[in-house]
Design an enzyme around this catalytic site. Structure first.
Site, mmCIF file in Angstrom:
data_model
loop_
_atom_site.group_PDB
_atom_site.id
_atom_site.type_symbol
_atom_site.label_atom_id
_atom_site.label_comp_id
_atom_site.label_asym_id
_atom_site.label_seq_id
_atom_site.Cartn_x
_atom_site.Cartn_y
_atom_site.Cartn_z
ATOM 1 N N LYS A 188 0.740 -1.278 0.021
ATOM 2 C CA LYS A 188 0.092 -0.295 -0.019
ATOM 3 C C LYS A 188 0.927 1.053 0.126
ATOM 4 O O LYS A 188 1.929 0.786 0.287
ATOM 5 C CB LYS A 188 -1.082 -0.345 1.017
HETATM 6 C C1 LIG Z 1 -5.201 -4.219 1.423
HETATM 7 C C2 LIG Z 1 -6.855 -3.668 1.710
HETATM 8 C C3 LIG Z 1 -7.280 -4.460 2.789
HETATM 9 C C4 LIG Z 1 -6.874 -4.307 3.933
HETATM 10 O O1 LIG Z 1 -6.092 -4.085 4.629
HETATM 11 P P1 LIG Z 1 -5.002 -4.419 5.628
HETATM 12 O O2 LIG Z 1 -4.564 -3.870 5.896
HETATM 13 O O3 LIG Z 1 -3.800 -6.114 4.252
HETATM 14 O O4 LIG Z 1 -5.864 -5.565 6.552
HETATM 15 C C5 LIG Z 1 -8.865 -4.049 3.045
HETATM 16 N N1 LIG Z 1 -9.605 -3.200 1.739
HETATM 17 C C6 LIG Z 1 -8.631 -2.829 0.277
HETATM 18 C C7 LIG Z 1 -9.613 -2.560 -0.987
HETATM 19 C C8 LIG Z 1 -7.542 -3.334 0.400
HETATM 20 O O5 LIG Z 1 -6.788 -2.959 -1.060
#
Ligand SMILES: *Cc1c(COP(=O)(O)O)cnc(C)c1O
Length: 383
Positions: A188
């Site tokens: 991310k």
């Molecule tokens: C990565 C992601 C999540 C979950 O994130 P985590 O930190 O891994 O729990 C939720 N929604 C979207 C759209 C994502 O890409």
């Protein structure tokens, strides 16, 4: 293998973590509130509540908004499963609103149509979770107008979109939503290893999420409902969880946040370079020109090609050492959701988007020569 996404962690980041490891606090120390304050300041929101993942933050957001058994949450089918699962944790029902064919974002027209039907059937949602697919914001003003007409609350799933903007304002300012959730998973925009946060302008929601993040326990004198037994006293006021972020993760997040604008600049530059060099191929490219204050955070670069060729092109890329990915298998087609009654064919736009999608490598550390290899291999695969 060139991955589709990868963290950028440098010596500053490592030093920031080591400093906390040498300090007295590994958790519940000063780094978490510092990171929360910096995140809220960056996004222009009043409050930020850090958590151990975006999944946890989504759960906290649903609980703070009072989602419970029998309630309904609507989200996009073109997302990671966590956007929908947060409702199931609360015993609520999930439904999906189909996406716009070009952006992959939850569509305002489809939402309005579905709300009109739901109003007649008495099945309106309590919460809608728009997902900013690939880093570009949904039409939040349009969704907010519908929220006011139909009386639902809004949680932005901005896991892809930290560093992006909408109408000239940072994603996360919560101008049109109750809560915005970010993820700090390594692929991310910034990372804390695992981690997430929920931002809001509402002090009551912030307080509820903070309480539920730590077992439902408070020590704040102003929040106690009974007389204190002494300086050791704490109260469990609700059934909460241990969803806390550690201090060394927050130190990493703070260090990463200082680099976010540079990360996004590099991602945008690479995305525009893809757009330029892939033009003319039989592939539909994401819109690159950011307009009227809307700027993607460029989490993903998703191209779409003929569905019949997608598997072969994917394999050719992997054979050439290019770790392309596919975002996303529509959530309603997962076995868990099919067992709840959803069927393939329910959300045709998202399903067709999925059938054509390939995410090309995009991350701050992707070298120009590596990107050239991706471009050349894709061009050959599509020839
Ligand atoms: C990565 C992601 C999540 C979950 O994130 P985590 O930190 O891994 O729990 C939720 N929604 C979207 C759209 C994502 O890409």
């Amino acid at each position: 293998m060139i991955p589709y996404g990868h963290q950028w962690v440098d010596e500053d980041d490592i030093a920031a973590v080591v400093e906390v490891l040498r300090s007295d606090w590994l958790t519940q120390g000063p780094a978490v509130p510092r990171f929360e304050a910096a995140l809220a300041a960056y996004c222009g929101s009043a409050h930020a509540v850090a958590a151990n993942s975006a999944t946890s933050a989504l759960h906290l957001a649903c609980l703070a908004l009072g989602l419970g058994p029998g309630d309904r949450l609507w989200t996009s089918p073109l997302t990671f499963v966590a956007s929908a699962n947060c409702a199931r944790y609360c015993g609520a029902l999930v439904d999906f609103v189909d996406v716009e064919p070009h952006s992959g974002n939850l569509g305002v027209a489809a939402l309005e149509e579905k709300l009109r039907v739901a109003e007649r059937c008495g099945s309106l949602p309590k919460i809608v979770v728009p997902v900013h697919f690939a880093g570009a914001s949904c039409d939040m003003a349009g969704i907010r107008a519908l929220a006011e007409r139909y009386g639902f609350r809004i949680i932005e799933d901005a896991a892809h979109a930290l560093g992006g903007s909408y109408q000239g304002m940072p994603v996360g300012c919560c101008r049109y939503s109750d809560i915005t959730v970010f993820s700090f998973h390594p692929v991310k925009p910034i990372t804390t290893g695992e981690g997430g946060a929920a931002l809001t302008n509402d002090p009551i929601l912030a307080q509820r999420m903070a309480l539920l993040r730590s077992h439902g326990i408070t020590r704040a004198a102003s929040a106690l409902t009974e007389e204190s037994h002494g300086p050791w006293y704490y109260e469990q006021q609700a059934l909460g969880f241990n969803y806390r972020m550690t201090d060394f993760q927050a130190a990493l997040g703070l260090s990463q946040l200082g680099k976010l604008d540079e990360f996004v600049r590099r991602r945008r530059w690479l995305a525009c370079r893809y757009a330029e060099k892939l033009a003319g191929l039989p592939a539909q490219l994401p819109l690159c020109g950011d307009s009227s204050g809307d700027a993607s955070a460029w989490h993903l670069y998703v191209v779409r090609i003929a569905a019949a060729r997608r598997r072969a092109v994917f394999s050719l890329l992997h054979g050439a050492g290019i770790g392309a990915q596919v975002h996303y298998i529509p959530v309603h087609t997962q076995p868990y959701y099919r067992a709840l009654g959803f069927r393939v064919g329910d959300l045709p736009v998202a399903e067709s988007f999925y059938a054509q999608a390939i995410s090309l490598p995009l991350y701050p550390g992707l070298a120009t020569a590596e990107q050239d290899r991706v471009i050349a291999t894709l061009a050959e695969a599509l020839a």
